[in-house]
Motif scaffolding. Structure first.
Motif, PDB file in Angstrom:
ATOM      1  N   MET A 140       0.857  -1.207   0.000  1.00 42.97           N
ATOM      2  CA  MET A 140       0.000   0.000   0.000  1.00 42.97           C
ATOM      3  C   MET A 140       0.884   1.244   0.000  1.00 42.97           C
ATOM      4  SD  MET A 140       0.195   1.195   3.392  1.00 42.97           S
ATOM      5  CE  MET A 140       1.797   0.734   4.002  1.00 42.97           C
ATOM      6  N   ASP A 141       0.233   2.392  -0.136  1.00 43.62           N
ATOM      7  CA  ASP A 141       0.985   3.625  -0.341  1.00 43.62           C
ATOM      8  C   ASP A 141       1.116   4.492   0.905  1.00 43.62           C
ATOM      9  OD1 ASP A 141      -1.448   4.893   0.029  1.00 43.62           O
ATOM     10  OD2 ASP A 141      -1.841   5.118  -2.098  1.00 43.62           O
ATOM     11  N   GLY A 142       0.786   3.930   2.058  1.00 50.42           N
ATOM     12  CA  GLY A 142       0.708   4.779   3.246  1.00 50.42           C
ATOM     13  C   GLY A 142       1.978   4.902   4.062  1.00 50.42           C
ATOM     14  N   ASP A 188      -3.260  -0.813  -5.370  1.00 53.69           N
ATOM     15  CA  ASP A 188      -3.335   0.532  -4.783  1.00 53.69           C
ATOM     16  C   ASP A 188      -2.691   1.551  -5.724  1.00 53.69           C
ATOM     17  OD1 ASP A 188      -4.032   2.378  -2.865  1.00 53.69           O
ATOM     18  OD2 ASP A 188      -2.462   1.836  -1.433  1.00 53.69           O
ATOM     19  N   LEU A 189      -1.547   1.158  -6.321  1.00 45.54           N
ATOM     20  CA  LEU A 189      -0.860   2.084  -7.234  1.00 45.54           C
ATOM     21  C   LEU A 189      -1.647   2.243  -8.545  1.00 45.54           C
ATOM     22  CD1 LEU A 189       1.733   3.793  -7.254  1.00 45.54           C
ATOM     23  CD2 LEU A 189       2.871   1.934  -8.467  1.00 45.54           C
ATOM     24  N   ALA A 190      -2.241   1.144  -9.036  1.00 50.25           N
ATOM     25  CA  ALA A 190      -3.037   1.210 -10.266  1.00 50.25           C
ATOM     26  C   ALA A 190      -4.192   2.198 -10.118  1.00 50.25           C
ATOM     27  CB  ALA A 190      -3.578  -0.183 -10.613  1.00 50.25           C
ATOM     28  N   GLY A 191      -4.722   2.312  -8.891  1.00 50.77           N
ATOM     29  CA  GLY A 191      -5.821   3.247  -8.639  1.00 50.77           C
ATOM     30  C   GLY A 191      -5.456   4.697  -8.933  1.00 50.77           C
ATOM     31  N   ALA A 293      -8.203  -2.243  -6.190  1.00 53.33           N
ATOM     32  CA  ALA A 293      -8.031  -2.816  -7.533  1.00 53.33           C
ATOM     33  C   ALA A 293      -9.391  -2.978  -8.216  1.00 53.33           C
ATOM     34  CB  ALA A 293      -7.305  -4.160  -7.435  1.00 53.33           C
ATOM     35  N   VAL A 294     -10.372  -3.484  -7.468  1.00 53.60           N
ATOM     36  CA  VAL A 294     -11.714  -3.671  -8.035  1.00 53.60           C
ATOM     37  C   VAL A 294     -12.377  -2.310  -8.273  1.00 53.60           C
ATOM     38  CG1 VAL A 294     -13.992  -4.686  -7.615  1.00 53.60           C
ATOM     39  CG2 VAL A 294     -11.933  -5.963  -7.012  1.00 53.60           C
ATOM     40  N   GLY A 295     -12.184  -1.394  -7.335  1.00 54.14           N
ATOM     41  CA  GLY A 295     -12.705  -0.032  -7.509  1.00 54.14           C
ATOM     42  C   GLY A 295     -12.079   0.670  -8.699  1.00 54.14           C
TER      43      GLY A 295
END
Ligand SMILES: [Zn+2]
Length: 457
Positions: A140-142, A188-191, A293-295
Motif C-alpha cells: 500500500m501507499d501509506g 493501490d498504485l493502479a488506482g 483494484a476492483v474499484g
C-alpha cells in the motif's frame, strides 16, 4: 543502473529534501541490517520499542531488534496477534499508544505493512513521537503519507498524523512477502490512474486545481511502475523496487499536497465502502489494495463509457432544473447507506460538495465548452478497463467484484453510495451532475460482473 536506482536519486532524494516529516529512506536488497544505524541517525533516544503483529515480526522483527541492539539501543518489542488480523482502527492502536505514553524515552519502530504502520503512525503521533517504519510488503501507499486511514467510531477517515522520520525497505523481505500482498500494492498504485482522471476533471471544472508538485511526483512515472505486472507476481526484485518507489512517491505527494487527493478518487471511495462494511471473502477481511483494484477497474469502466458520450451537446438548462436538491440527495443517501453513523457523516460530506443550481449550471457550461479537449486529455491519461483488469490479474491482484465476493447488486449499491462519503469531486459527481449516473451504471455493470453466481458471495 536500473531504473529504480536512478529514481532513488532523481525522484526520492528531491522528495526527501522537500519533506518536512521524513529525513531518510533506504530501499535496497539486504538493508534490514542497517535499521539500527538508520535509527541512530534520526533520533537521539537510545531505547526502542519495536511494534509489529506476529506475521510482520516473523518476517523481519528479529533482524531489526538485533540491528537496533548492535547500534546501542535497549530494545523492547510489542507484538500483536496476527490471527485475527489487527483492525485499522484507533481502538486497535491503544496498546501501542499506552506503551509509548508510559515511557517518553522510547523510540517507536514499526515492523509491518498497512495496518501496523498506520497503528504505529497514529500511536506515535498522539504521544508526540517520531518513528521508524520498516516495511514488510509493497502492499500500500501509506508508508510515507502524513495521514492514517483508520476507523474511528466505525467511520473510515484519514486522521491527520505525521509520516515516519525514516523508512526502510529491504527488497529481500518485500520479495518474500506473500505474493498477494505485493499484488495489493500494485492494485493501490493502479488506482492512481483513475484517481488522476478524477483530479483532471476537478481541475477542468474549476473545483480543485492540479498541483505542480504532487501531480508529477505520482503521474510522471506511473505507467513505468505499472508496466511489469508479472514481475510483481514472480517477486522480481527490480519490479518490486519500482512498485515500492512508486508507493513511496505517492506518500510524499500526499504530504506535499496536504490531502490524499493525489492518491485517491472514486476508486478509493468504492474501496472505502467495503472497508467500512468490514467486507470479508473466504473468511478473510478484503485488503485495502484488493478493494482498490476492483474499484479501479469499475471507475475506469465508467470513464470508458463517459468518453463515448458527447457532453458538449448536453442540455444544461434541462439537466440543472431536473437535478434533485440537497434534501432529495440526502434521501437518496439514506437509501444506499444503511449504517446510521456512516450516513450521518456522509451527509456532512454531501452538504460540502452539493452544487446549488447556479454553481451546477456554471459547472456544466464549463463542461460543455471544454469537453472535446478534456475528453482527449482523459483518453490519453486513462487505461481501458479491460486492459487494466489484465494487468491486475498478471500482478496477482483481483480486478472484478466476484473475486472479492461482491455480488452484482452489492457492487451497484456500493457504486451508488461511494460518491456520498467524501466531499472530493470525482467521476461519480460528474455523472450525477450530468444526470448520467443511471445510464452509466447500467452500461458498465455486465462487464464488471462477468460471473454473477451468488455462490461467489
Ligand atoms: Zn490506497
Amino acid at each position: 543502473m536500473a531504473d529504480w536506482q536512478a529514481q532513488l536519486s532523481d525522484l526520492i532524494e528531491p522528495a526527501l529534501a522537500r519533506s518536512k516529516a521524513t529525513d531518510a529512506v533506504r530501499i535496497g536488497a539486504g538493508t534490514l541490517g542497517q535499521a539500527g544505524a538508520l535509527a541512530a541517525q534520526v533520533t537521539s533516544q537510545r531505547k526502542a520499542l519495536v511494534m509489529a503483529d506476529s506475521a510482520g515480526f516473523a518476517a523481519a522483527g528479529r533482524p531489526v531488534v538485533d540491528a537496533l541492539s548492535a547500534a546501542g539501543f535497549a530494545v523492547q518489542s510489542l507484538v500483536l496477534n496476527a490471527e485475527p488480523l489487527p483492525k485499522a482502527s484507533t481502538q486497535e492502536a491503544e496498546p501501542f499508544r499506552a506503551a509509548l505514553a508510559a515511557d517518553p524515552d522510547l523510540f517507536p519502530v514499526s515492523v509491518g505493512s498497512g495496518v501496523i504502520n498506520d497503528l504505529v503512525k497514529y500511536a506515535a503521533f498522539v504521544t508526540d513521537r517520531r518513528y521508524l517504519s520498516v516495511a514488510t510488503a509493497a502492499s500500500m501507499d501509506g508508508y510515507t503519507s502524513a495521514g492514517a486511514p483508520l476507523a474511528r467510531d466505525g467511520f473510515k477517515i484519514t486522521i491527520p498524523t505525521r509520516a515516519p522520520i525514516a523508512l526502510l525497505a529491504d527488497l529481500d523481505v518485500l520479495a518474500d512477502a506473500p505474493a498477494e500482498m505485493n499484488g495489493w500494492g500494485y492494485g493501490d498504485l493502479a488506482g492512481k490512474i483513475p484517481a488522476g482522471g478524477d483530479w483532471m476533471l476537478a481541475d477542468a471544472l474549476g473545483v480543485e486545481p492540479l498541483d505542480d508538485v504532487a501531480w508529477p511526483l505520482v503521474q510522471d512515472h506511473l505507467r513505468g511502475w505499472l508496466d511489469a505486472p508479472s514481475g510483481i507476481a514472480s517477486a522480481d526484485r527490480g519490479s518490486i523496487a519500482g512498485l515500492f518507489i512508486g508507493l513511496t512517491a505517492v506518500g510524499f505527494a500526499m504530504e506535499f499536497h496536504g490531502t490524499s487527493r493525489p492518491a485517491s478518487g472514486a476508486d478509493h471511495q468504492i474501496a472505502h465502502m467495503w472497508e467500512m462494511e468490514g467486507h470479508s471473502h473466504s473468511g478473510r477481511k478484503v485488503s485495502h489494495g484488493a478493494a482498490v483494484a476492483v474499484g479501479c477497474v469499475a471507475t475506469l469502466a465508467l470513464y470508458e463509457w463517459l468518453l463515448k458520450q458527447d457532453l458538449s451537446r448536453l442540455d444544461v438548462a434541462a439537466t440543472v432544473s431536473g437535478a434533485p436538491d440537497l434534501e432529495a440527495r440526502k434521501r437518496q443517501l439514506r437509501m444506499v447507506i444503511s449504517d446510521p453513523q456512516v450516513a450521518g457523516k456522509a451527509e456532512a460530506e454531501l452538504a460540502a460538495k452539493h452544487a446549488a443550481p447556479p454553481v451546477h449550471q456554471q459547472r456544466l457550461e464549463r463542461l460543455t465548452e471544454t469537453w472535446p479537449g478534456l475528453r482527449d486529455r482523459l483518453a490519453r491519461h486513462l487505461v481501458p478497463a479491460g486492459e487494466m483488469a489484465q494487468m491486475l490479474a498478471a500482478a496477482g491482484a483481483p480486478s472484478h467484484a466476484h473475486e472479492i465476493g461482491v455480488a452484482p447488486d452489492h457492487l451497484m449499491r456500493t457504486m451508488n453510495a461511494a460518491g456520498f462519503i467524501r466531499s472530493r469531486y470525482t467521476v461519480l459527481d460528474l455523472l450525477h451532475e450530468t444526470g448520467l449516473t443511471r445510464a452509466a451504471f447500467a452500461a458498465v455493470l455486465p462487464g464488471l460482473c462477468p460471473i454473477t453466481t451468488r455462490a461467489a458471495e
